[in-house]
Design an enzyme around this catalytic site. Structure first.
Site, PDB file in Angstrom:
ATOM      1  N   THR A 198      10.767  41.575  46.986  1.00 42.76           N
ATOM      2  CA  THR A 198      10.650  41.902  48.543  1.00 42.76           C
ATOM      3  C   THR A 198      10.076  43.436  48.723  1.00 42.76           C
ATOM      4  OG1 THR A 198      12.955  41.152  48.714  1.00 42.76           O
ATOM      5  CG2 THR A 198      12.578  42.516  50.220  1.00 42.76           C
ATOM      6  N   GLU A 231      10.741  37.810  36.997  1.00 50.53           N
ATOM      7  CA  GLU A 231       9.444  37.394  36.663  1.00 50.53           C
ATOM      8  C   GLU A 231       9.510  35.929  36.608  1.00 50.53           C
ATOM      9  OE1 GLU A 231       8.375  39.031  32.872  1.00 50.53           O
ATOM     10  OE2 GLU A 231       8.681  41.095  33.769  1.00 50.53           O
ATOM     11  N   GLU A 273      19.525  38.767  44.177  1.00 48.37           N
ATOM     12  CA  GLU A 273      20.452  39.723  43.547  1.00 48.37           C
ATOM     13  C   GLU A 273      21.629  39.015  42.576  1.00 48.37           C
ATOM     14  OE1 GLU A 273      21.088  43.396  45.243  1.00 48.37           O
ATOM     15  OE2 GLU A 273      19.420  43.140  46.785  1.00 48.37           O
ATOM     16  N   GLU A 297      26.431  31.308  40.489  1.00 45.74           N
ATOM     17  CA  GLU A 297      26.625  31.005  39.059  1.00 45.74           C
ATOM     18  C   GLU A 297      26.809  32.419  38.129  1.00 45.74           C
ATOM     19  OE1 GLU A 297      24.420  29.306  40.866  1.00 45.74           O
ATOM     20  OE2 GLU A 297      25.323  27.574  40.932  1.00 45.74           O
ATOM     21  N   GLY A 331      14.650  34.971  35.814  1.00 45.85           N
ATOM     22  CA  GLY A 331      15.228  35.356  37.141  1.00 45.85           C
ATOM     23  C   GLY A 331      16.825  35.635  36.448  1.00 45.85           C
ATOM     24  N   GLY A 371      23.337  18.447  68.014  1.00 44.19           N
ATOM     25  CA  GLY A 371      21.954  18.379  68.061  1.00 44.19           C
ATOM     26  C   GLY A 371      21.411  19.691  68.289  1.00 44.19           C
TER      27      GLY A 371
HETATM   28  C1  LIG Z   1      13.648  35.954  49.476  1.00 46.94           C
HETATM   29  C2  LIG Z   1      13.934  36.504  47.934  1.00 46.94           C
HETATM   30  C3  LIG Z   1      13.879  37.991  47.708  1.00 46.94           C
HETATM   31  C4  LIG Z   1      13.880  38.569  46.362  1.00 46.94           C
HETATM   32  N1  LIG Z   1      13.870  39.360  46.268  1.00 46.94           N
HETATM   33  C5  LIG Z   1      13.764  40.225  44.928  1.00 46.94           C
HETATM   34  C6  LIG Z   1      13.157  41.392  44.792  1.00 46.94           C
HETATM   35  O1  LIG Z   1      13.137  42.228  45.555  1.00 46.94           O
HETATM   36  N2  LIG Z   1      13.301  41.812  43.392  1.00 46.94           N
HETATM   37  C7  LIG Z   1      13.632  41.255  42.273  1.00 46.94           C
HETATM   38  O2  LIG Z   1      13.641  41.401  41.181  1.00 46.94           O
HETATM   39  N3  LIG Z   1      14.006  39.727  42.713  1.00 46.94           N
HETATM   40  C8  LIG Z   1      13.927  39.370  43.848  1.00 46.94           C
HETATM   41  N4  LIG Z   1      14.247  37.972  44.237  1.00 46.94           N
HETATM   42  C9  LIG Z   1      14.663  37.164  42.818  1.00 46.94           C
HETATM   43  C10 LIG Z   1      16.046  36.688  42.973  1.00 46.94           C
HETATM   44  O3  LIG Z   1      16.736  37.757  42.418  1.00 46.94           O
HETATM   45  C11 LIG Z   1      16.120  35.311  41.732  1.00 46.94           C
HETATM   46  O4  LIG Z   1      15.560  34.440  42.542  1.00 46.94           O
HETATM   47  C12 LIG Z   1      17.296  35.264  41.378  1.00 46.94           C
HETATM   48  O5  LIG Z   1      18.016  36.120  40.396  1.00 46.94           O
HETATM   49  C13 LIG Z   1      17.568  33.767  40.734  1.00 46.94           C
HETATM   50  O6  LIG Z   1      16.629  33.551  39.755  1.00 46.94           O
HETATM   51  P1  LIG Z   1      15.612  32.353  39.691  1.00 46.94           P
HETATM   52  O7  LIG Z   1      15.185  31.966  41.026  1.00 46.94           O
HETATM   53  O8  LIG Z   1      14.792  32.591  38.448  1.00 46.94           O
HETATM   54  O9  LIG Z   1      16.660  31.249  39.366  1.00 46.94           O
HETATM   55  P2  LIG Z   1      16.952  30.724  37.804  1.00 46.94           P
HETATM   56  O10 LIG Z   1      17.475  31.655  36.929  1.00 46.94           O
HETATM   57  O11 LIG Z   1      15.830  29.797  37.331  1.00 46.94           O
HETATM   58  O12 LIG Z   1      18.323  29.705  38.154  1.00 46.94           O
HETATM   59  C14 LIG Z   1      18.066  28.384  38.398  1.00 46.94           C
HETATM   60  C15 LIG Z   1      19.528  27.961  38.479  1.00 46.94           C
HETATM   61  O13 LIG Z   1      20.098  27.791  37.299  1.00 46.94           O
HETATM   62  C16 LIG Z   1      21.276  28.567  37.240  1.00 46.94           C
HETATM   63  N5  LIG Z   1      21.621  29.092  36.121  1.00 46.94           N
HETATM   64  C17 LIG Z   1      20.661  29.850  35.648  1.00 46.94           C
HETATM   65  N6  LIG Z   1      21.444  30.472  34.544  1.00 46.94           N
HETATM   66  C18 LIG Z   1      22.522  30.222  34.392  1.00 46.94           C
HETATM   67  C19 LIG Z   1      23.942  30.121  33.534  1.00 46.94           C
HETATM   68  N7  LIG Z   1      23.543  30.814  32.357  1.00 46.94           N
HETATM   69  N8  LIG Z   1      24.932  29.620  33.652  1.00 46.94           N
HETATM   70  C20 LIG Z   1      24.772  28.769  34.655  1.00 46.94           C
HETATM   71  N9  LIG Z   1      23.876  28.585  35.812  1.00 46.94           N
HETATM   72  C21 LIG Z   1      22.696  29.305  35.492  1.00 46.94           C
HETATM   73  C22 LIG Z   1      21.061  29.309  38.458  1.00 46.94           C
HETATM   74  O14 LIG Z   1      22.569  30.012  38.835  1.00 46.94           O
HETATM   75  C23 LIG Z   1      20.426  28.557  39.497  1.00 46.94           C
HETATM   76  O15 LIG Z   1      21.353  27.790  40.120  1.00 46.94           O
HETATM   77  C24 LIG Z   1      14.210  37.497  45.313  1.00 46.94           C
HETATM   78  C25 LIG Z   1      14.191  36.109  45.529  1.00 46.94           C
HETATM   79  C26 LIG Z   1      14.317  35.526  46.907  1.00 46.94           C
HETATM   80  C27 LIG Z   1      14.227  34.256  47.024  1.00 46.94           C
END
Ligand SMILES: Cc1cc2nc3c(=O)[nH]c(=O)nc-3n(C[C@H](O)[C@H](O)[C@H](O)COP(=O)(O)OP(=O)(O)OC[C@H]3O[C@@H](n4cnc5c(N)ncnc54)[C@H](O)[C@@H]3O)c2cc1C
Length: 392
Positions: free
Chosen positions: A168, A137, A373, A377, A141, A350
Site C-alpha cells: 500500500t 513478498e 494484515e 485463517e 504472505g 438487481g
Molecule cells: C490490497 C492489499 C494491500 C496490501 N497491503 C500490504 C502492505 O501495505 N504491506 C504488506 O506487507 N502487505 C500488504 N498486503 C499483503 C497481505 O497482507 C497479504 O496478501 C496477506 O497477508 C496474505 O498473504 P498472501 O496473499 O501471500 O496469501 P497466502 O499466504 O499465500 O495465503 C493463501 C491462502 O492460504 C491460507 N493459509 C496460508 N497459510 C495457512 C496456514 N498455516 N493455515 C491455514 N491457512 C493458511 C491463507 O489464509 C489464504 O487463504 C496487501 C494485500 C492486499 C490485497
C-alpha cells in the site's frame, strides 16, 4: 424508519466531547470531500492525492503520534473512530489512512531512534510525505518469516536485494519501512527493519496492481536491486525486525477491524435507505420480515464487532497485551462485514449489482478485510496459539 446511527462505543460509554468533535469533523469531511468522487476514483484506480493531503492538514495522518513530532497525540480509540467514519463512505481512503498511520508511521515512531523520528515523522504526520510498509513478498504472505529480501552489510551501507508485493502506497509513498534478512542463519531472529526513501540507488517502484476492490488505494510491487541503504536506516537493532513487525500488525489489525465495522455500517445505512424507498407488492420492502431480519442481524453483528474492536483499542491505549484481542476483533469484524455486504446487495436485488448503488462497491472492497494484515485463517491461528500458550 430512521437511518441507524449506532454511534461508536455505544456499548461502553458515550463518546467523550473530544471524540464527538473528531467523529463529526471526519464525518463532515468524508461527506463533502470524498463521497462525490468515490466512483470516479474507483473506476480510474486514481489515488486521491488531494483528499489524503487535506486529511493531513486536519491532523488525520499522524493520529497516534505525539504532538512533538507533528502528530495529533491521540490513541487507538480515536484512530478507530476516524477509520470507521472514512470506511462508511469509502473503504479505499480508509485503507490508505489506516496503513499510513498504523504501519509505516507507527513503526518509525515505535522503533526509530530520536534522529529517525525527527527526520521522518513531521513530514509523515503532515502528509507532506506518504508512508509504505513492506513485509509481504511474492513467496511469503501468511508465512511472513519466510521472506527472502536480503540486506548484506558492506561498510557504512547495507546492500539490499529482493522485493515486496502488494505494498500500500508503493507508488505514492516517499518513505517505506521494509523488513529484510540480515542474518540467514537465524530464521525470524535474523530479520531486520529499515526505513527507505524513494530515490535511493536501486530502490525501484514496480508494477501497480489492478484490483477487485479498494481500487483508489495504491497497491504496488517494490524491487530492491543492489539498493544502497545507509546503516543509519536500520530501525532498532539487527534481528528485531520480525518482532517489530508483529507488534505493528497488532495495532494495524485493530484499524482493519474498525474499517470493517465502518464498511458494514455503510451497508446497513444504505440498505435501510433503499428498503424504505423500494416498493414491491404495494409495500416498502422494509415491511417484509425477511428484510427486517437481515437488518437486525447486520445491526447486532456490527455492535458486537464494535465491542471487540473498541475493547482491543482500549487495551492497546492502556499498554496491555492485545495480540489475541486484536486478532479476534479483526477476524470477527471482517467476517461480519463480508456477510453484511452480501446481505446489502441481496436487499438491493438487481440494483445491488449495479454501480449506481454504493453496496456494489462495498461488496468488492470488503474482501480485502479478510485478507490484508493477516487472513482470517491466520487470525484463528494467532488466537489459538494464545489460548494454548504455543510459542514458536
Ligand atoms: C490490497 C492489499 C494491500 C496490501 N497491503 C500490504 C502492505 O501495505 N504491506 C504488506 O506487507 N502487505 C500488504 N498486503 C499483503 C497481505 O497482507 C497479504 O496478501 C496477506 O497477508 C496474505 O498473504 P498472501 O496473499 O501471500 O496469501 P497466502 O499466504 O499465500 O495465503 C493463501 C491462502 O492460504 C491460507 N493459509 C496460508 N497459510 C495457512 C496456514 N498455516 N493455515 C491455514 N491457512 C493458511 C491463507 O489464509 C489464504 O487463504 C496487501 C494485500 C492486499 C490485497
Amino acid at each position: 424508519m430512521e437511518i441507524a446511527d449506532l454511534s461508536q462505543k455505544s456499548f461502553l460509554t458515550d463518546l467523550t466531547e473530544n471524540e464527538i468533535i473528531i467523529r463529526d469533523t471526519i464525518r463532515d469531511f468524508a461527506e463533502k470531500n470524498i463521497r462525490p468522487f468515490i466512483m470516479e476514483h474507483d473506476e480510474s484506480q486514481k489515488f486521491p492525492v488531494e483528499i489524503i493531503k487535506n486529511l493531513g492538514k486536519l491532523g488525520f495522518l499522524g493520529v497516534l503520534i505525539p504532538e512533538e513530532f507533528g502528530g495529533a497525540g491521540l490513541g487507538y480509540q480515536e484512530f478507530c473512530i476516524v477509520i470507521e467514519e472514512l470506511a462508511k463512505v469509502d473503504p479505499s481512503v480508509a485503507l490508505s489512512v489506516a496503513a499510513h498511520n498504523g504501519l509505516c508511521t507507527n513503526h518509525i515512531y515505535l522503533f526509530g531512534n530520536d534522529l529517525q523520528r525527527q527526520k521522518y515523522l513531521p513530514d509523515l504526520t503532515s502528509g507532506a510525505k506518504l508512508g509504505a510498509w513492506g513485509l509481504t513478498e511474492s513467496s511469503s504472505g501468511s508465512d511472513a518469516a519466510g521472506l527472502k529480501s536480503y540486506a548484506e552489510r558492506k561498510g557504512d551501507y547495507y546492500i539490499l536485494n529482493g522485493g515486496k508485493t502488494f505494498i500500500t502506497h508503493g507508488t505514492v509513498g516517499s518513505v517505506a519501512v521494509v523488513m529484510a534478512i540480515t542474518d540467514k542463519s537465524k530464521g525470524k531472529k535474523g530479520i531486520s527493519a529499515f526505513v527507505l526513501e524513494k530515490g535511493m540507488d536501486g530502490f525501484i517502484i514496480g508494477k501497480k496492481e489492478n484490483k477487485l476492490g479498494m481500487r483508489a488505494s495504491d497497491t504496488t510491487q517494490l524491487i530492491f536491486d543492489n539498493c544502497k541503504v545507509p546503516v543509519e536506516s536500520l530501525l532498532g537493532n539487527e534481528g528485531e525486525g520480525y518482532e517489530q513487525a508483529m507488534k505493528v500488525l497488532e495495532g494495524g489489525r485493530i484499524s482493519i477491524a474498525a474499517l470493517s465495522i465502518g464498511l458494514a455500517q455503510g451497508c446497513l445505512d444504505a440498505s435501510i435507505k433503499y428498503g424504505n424507498e423500494r416498493m414491491q407488492f404495494q409495500k416498502k420492502i422494509n415491511q417484509f420480515q425477511a428484510i427486517q431480519f437481515k437488518l437486525a442481524d447486520m445491526a447486532v453483528n456490527i455492535e458486537a464487532a464494535r465491542m471487540l474492536t473498541y475493547r482491543a483499542a482500549n487495551l492497546k491505549d492502556n499498554r496491555k497485551p492485545v495480540r489475541k484481542e486484536a486478532a479476534a476483533a479483526k477476524l470477527f469484524a471482517s467476517e461480519i462485514a463480508e456477510k453484511a455486504s452480501s446481505e446489502a446487495v441481496q436487499i438491493h436485488g438487481g440494483y445491488g449489482f449495479i454501480k449506481d448503488f454504493p453496496v456494489e462497491k462495498f461488496y468488492r472492497d470488503v474482501k480485502l478485510c479478510t485478507i490484508g494484515e493477516g487472513t482470517s485463517e491466520i487470525q484463528r491461528i494467532v488466537i489459538a496459539k494464545e489460548l494454548l500458550s504455543i510459542t514458536d
